[in-house]
Design an enzyme around this catalytic site. Structure first.
Site, PDB file in Angstrom:
ATOM      1  N   ASP A 136       0.595  -1.053   0.070  1.00 40.94           N
ATOM      2  CA  ASP A 136      -0.109  -0.177  -0.409  1.00 40.94           C
ATOM      3  C   ASP A 136       0.940   1.733  -0.125  1.00 40.94           C
ATOM      4  O   ASP A 136       0.507   2.495  -0.156  1.00 40.94           O
ATOM      5  CB  ASP A 136      -0.630   0.004   1.160  1.00 40.94           C
ATOM      6  CG  ASP A 136      -2.211  -0.383   1.298  1.00 40.94           C
ATOM      7  OD1 ASP A 136      -2.757  -0.842  -0.078  1.00 40.94           O
ATOM      8  OD2 ASP A 136      -2.582  -1.344   2.206  1.00 40.94           O
TER       9      ASP A 136
HETATM   10  C1  NOJ Z   1      -2.102  -4.105   5.807  1.00 39.11           C
HETATM   11  C2  NOJ Z   1      -2.974  -3.911   4.425  1.00 39.11           C
HETATM   12  O1  NOJ Z   1      -4.311  -4.655   4.877  1.00 39.11           O
HETATM   13  C3  NOJ Z   1      -2.763  -5.248   3.424  1.00 39.11           C
HETATM   14  O2  NOJ Z   1      -4.007  -4.843   2.301  1.00 39.11           O
HETATM   15  C4  NOJ Z   1      -1.285  -4.614   2.685  1.00 39.11           C
HETATM   16  O3  NOJ Z   1      -1.776  -5.633   1.275  1.00 39.11           O
HETATM   17  C5  NOJ Z   1       0.040  -4.289   3.528  1.00 39.11           C
HETATM   18  N1  NOJ Z   1      -0.923  -3.575   4.671  1.00 39.11           N
HETATM   19  C6  NOJ Z   1       0.945  -4.323   3.275  1.00 39.11           C
HETATM   20  O4  NOJ Z   1       0.927  -2.624   2.484  1.00 39.11           O
END
Ligand code: NOJ
Length: 804
Positions: A494
């Site tokens: 993200d």
């Molecule tokens: C937490 C998020 O909930 C998830 O969707 C994401 O893939 C990871 N962080 C990595 O950024």
């Protein structure tokens, strides 16, 4: 320093020291009604949605010594007043002779001894019910008679969780409490926001006469709230004020005189915190639950649910920590993440910013598929309902309203409004459901896409199979300058947010894996044309990948809009990314030689004794050109932290290559159960995976945070059961393909699959890591390592011999 131990027979973790470095929690109930209970009795409870229908006031950021949501006081006469204490330790912090918090399957049981009084409180939500039960047993161990009063307490919040904090006039003007007295001194103390008094009424009640109550916090604490939760002044009076609050900070306290307990006597008191649209109508059921036998039955039903759930896969390996995770805590965590997505935890406090995540839940579903495939299918249906007509997906949605949004991308002007990966995960989820169940009819279920016309009706709909095909088409058509998939606002990571036009190698690999699933499915369905089309798409993307992604020693991770690589030797920060190396193996895009070299680079540049870092070296300062990743100091979260979710992908990649030692090393080094003796460093619950640990660029290397709601649960479970132990459901049966440390003599696994039980024994006489050369089913040798679908309702014995 040790804070507790695993009791595997009871399927519990037992905390024996309440001063854990952070609160350790456990989940009760479901999103329909439930939340979590912390190890000092606090409770965060909602019904249907923590943002829009929250019940208790639980503020994780308050100091650990403060009670949150719900507590219990006991008191006995002392001098001219009372000795008041909480058997949960918090908030009175009295010295205890014994403290235990049993973290169980859907329940928490706190056992404590203070001043010669033993209290045992079992906290749970019965299956399918909207009530949190506290089953309290109080025993006099003191050797002399003692008069005990019990005062359960709830602190309420406004149902709109954000409003509670953003409007300190409107909220208190609308909060009200009323008492409903019943015969025999029983009482239901209700609470509601004025506008919802006929639709959502919270209540606290018990199965014992109540002599007085309080519903106003200021009056309970006393002295204009210069009385404290540690020493509420009203509890020094013989009775509470019987005040029905018409505004203010609402709470509920019910004073029960339990009478004189002779030495050895035990009294049982049961309390219920619930919410009903209409209390009068709900009364018969509230009263039915006052029967002790009803509560006992509800507790047994909960245990039976978990017996059935966990019974689907049970293992016996040479590693005790692996066994306790795979037999109890890891599948439990998978169920919790399936329930709550990333919506309600100590770290994700449910204010509505998250909701149910499309990518997160699509992956969570994979972790429960062997256990509750029907529930998996229901969640898949919801997720497909927020897929757009073009095949891309809305990033997240509210479970009550089903209103979806585009996640953090909304916060950046001009940023792409899609995530490059979201929609592809659902293909993996549907495929896993079909392989587990063979319910091919599901593919014909028609589900509307998310867009609506002016009347609010869906603009389009497709069968499940069409939804899957649309997801493939979206990525097929959304490629950048190198023919690689566009990143959109971000991919799985993200926090790397590049200007529009950037390409993601992760999405290329996830697309490759999704295509492999579609090829497999269409082959199973006999759709030769689609097999040919998807095979061509696969080869095309593989060619782009081969041509562009290799950096000399490892694979790069992104190309920005100008075609410059990230995750390359050419970069000063963020030179190598773990997912950049593991996923080309999972997708099958990496040649054997590059796969080996990429995984070697991952090991030598990213592995630590605490797990694999997501990338290295960490950015050292905010850089808007890369976005969120550079908001963290080096070593934290996605910026060089040990982001556990990505670790099982390295395990799977190593297992696919046959490296059993490395696969198991990666598994063992992040196993939370193995952290039990290192809590000073780790800090979080040793019975669940956390989302992240600080990496070795950070001075607090090894410190974990964001426990419970993480995709690590699902992927660690899949990596262990399907790739290390190697029992993989496929359309035609169970593949037996372990990849284990060569030192193991073998292992056993009991797997329920398509209504039959497979008792599988794997022997490893030659001490190899991979390779099964002989399989017998019910005494008869079969060809290869694919055990076919066997007669339902029966137990079958499978013996697999590994060797060269
Ligand atoms: C937490 C998020 O909930 C998830 O969707 C994401 O893939 C990871 N962080 C990595 O950024």
């Amino acid at each position: 320093m040790n804070y507790g131990y695993f009791d595997d027979d009871a399927r519990e973790y037992v905390i024996t020291n309440p001063r854990t470095p952070v609160k350790w929690i456990n989940y009760v109930g479901t999103l329909a009604f439930g939340g979590f209970v912390d190890h000092t009795g606090g409770a965060f409870i909602c019904k249907g949605d923590p943002a829009l229908n929250r019940i208790t006031r639980y503020i994780p950021q308050l100091p650990a010594s403060e009670f949150k949501g719900e507590t219990l006081y006991l008191r006995f006469p002392q001098g001219h007043g009372y000795k008041v204490f909480s058997p949960y330790f918090v908030p009175t912090l009295d010295p205890y002779d014994r403290y235990e918090c049993h973290v169980g399957l859907g329940y928490t049981r706190i056992v404590s001894e203070f001043y010669g009084i033993r209290t045992q409180v079992t906290i749970f939500v019965p299956l399918g019910e909207s009530r949190l039960i506290r089953d309290i047993e109080i025993t006099n161990l003191s050797g002399k008679p003692v008069e005990v009063d019990a005062i359960p307490v709830v602190e309420y919040t406004h149902f709109d969780a954000l409003k509670q904090f953003t409007n300190a006039d409107w909220v208190p003007q609308t909060m009200q409490s009323r008492v409903r007295r019943e015969t025999d001194g029983l009482m239901v103390l209700t609470q509601y926001a004025f506008m919802r008094r006929s639709v959502a009424v919270n209540y606290l009640t018990s199965n014992h006469p109540v002599s007085s109550f309080e519903s106003d916090r200021a009056r309970f604490l006393g002295d204009h709230e210069y009385g404290t939760w540690a020493n509420p002044l009203s509890l020094q009076e013989p009775e509470l004020g019987n005040y029905e609050a018409l505004r203010g900070d609402n709470m509920a306290a019910l004073l029960h005189h339990l009478g004189k307990l002779l030495p050895g006597d035990t009294k049982r008191l049961i309390t219920y915190l619930g919410q009903e649209p209409d209390i009068e109508q709900a009364l018969p059921r509230i009263q039915a639950f006052r029967e002790e036998a009803r509560v006992d039955q509800a507790f047994e039903d909960l245990a039976s649910f978990w017996d059935r759930y966990l019974g689907k896969i049970q293992v016996r390996t040479p590693d005790a920590d692996m066994d306790r995770m795979l037999n109890i805590h890891n599948p439990r965590q998978c169920y919790v993440t399936k329930q709550w997505s990333r919506y309600l935890s100590l770290y994700q406090p449910g204010f509505g910013a998250r909701g149910i995540g499309f990518r997160d839940s699509s992956q969570d579903v994979l972790g429960v598929m062997a256990h509750v495939p029907e529930e998996g299918r229901q969640l898949i249906e919801k997720l497909l309902g927020v897929q757009r007509c073009d095949g891309s997906a809305m990033h997240q949605f509210n479970p009550l309203t089903m209103i979806a949004d585009e996640g953090d991308s909304r916060e950046v002007e001009g940023a792409p409004r899609f995530y490059g990966d979201d929609h592809l995960w659902i293909i993996l989820a549907v495929a896993a459901y079909l392989k587990e169940t063979d319910d091919l009819a599901f593919l014909n279920t028609v589900i509307p896409y998310y867009e609506k016309d002016k009347q609010g009706n869906p603009s389009g709909a497709g069968t499940v199979l069409e939804h899957m095909r649309q997801a493939i088409e979206f990525t097929h058509d959304s490629v950048g300058a190198h023919g690689l998939p566009l990143l959109g606002f971000a991919d799985w990571n993200d926090t790397v947010n590049l200007a529009a036009g950037a390409e993601s190698l992760f999405c290329a690999n996830l697309y490759g894996k999704a295509l492999l699933e579609m090829i497999d499915l269409d082959r199973h369905l006999g759709n030769d044309e689609m097999v040919a089309r998807y095979s061509a798409c696969y080869e095309e993307m593989k060619a782009h990948f081969d041509e562009r992604a290799w950096d000399g020693e490892w694979y790069v991770r992104y190309f920005d809009a100008d075609g410059q690589p990230l995750g390359s030797r050419a970069n000063i920060k963020g030179q190598i990314y773990a997912n950049g190396q593991s996923w080309p193996v999972i997708s099958g895009f990496a040649s054997p030689e590059r796969a080996t070299r990429a995984l070697h680079a991952l090991y030598s540049r990213l592995n630590t004794r605490n797990g694999i870092k997501l990338s290295a070296p960490g950015y050292d300062g905010y850089d808007p050109a890369v976005g969120g990743i550079s908001t963290y100091p080096p070593g934290a979260k996605e910026n060089g932290g040990i982001f556990l979710h990505a670790n099982p992908w390295a395990i799977i990649a190593e297992a696919l290559l046959g490296n059993g030692e490395r696969a198991f090393q990666y598994y063992a080094q992040i196993n939370p159960a193995a952290k039990n003796d290192r809590i000073e460093e780790f800090e979080c619950e040793p019975y669940v995976y956390p989302q992240n640990m600080l990496g070795d660029e950070h001075p607090q290397f090894g410190l974990a945070r964001n426990s419970w709601l993480t995709g690590t649960a699902s992927w660690a479970y899949q990596a262990a059961t399907q790739y290390i132990l190697g029992i993989r459901p496929i359309y035609d049966g169970l593949r037996i393909d372990p990849c284990i440390p060569a030192g193991w003599d073998g292992f056993r696994i009991r797997r329920e699959f398509r209504a039959a039980v497979y008792e599988i024994e794997v022997q490893n006489p030659d001490h190899v890591s991979k390779g099964v050369h002989r399989v017998t089913v019910d005494g008869r040798q079969i060809k290869g390592n694919l055990v076919p679908v066997l007669a339902r309702g029966q137990t079958h014995h499978v013996q697999a011999i590994m060797g060269r």
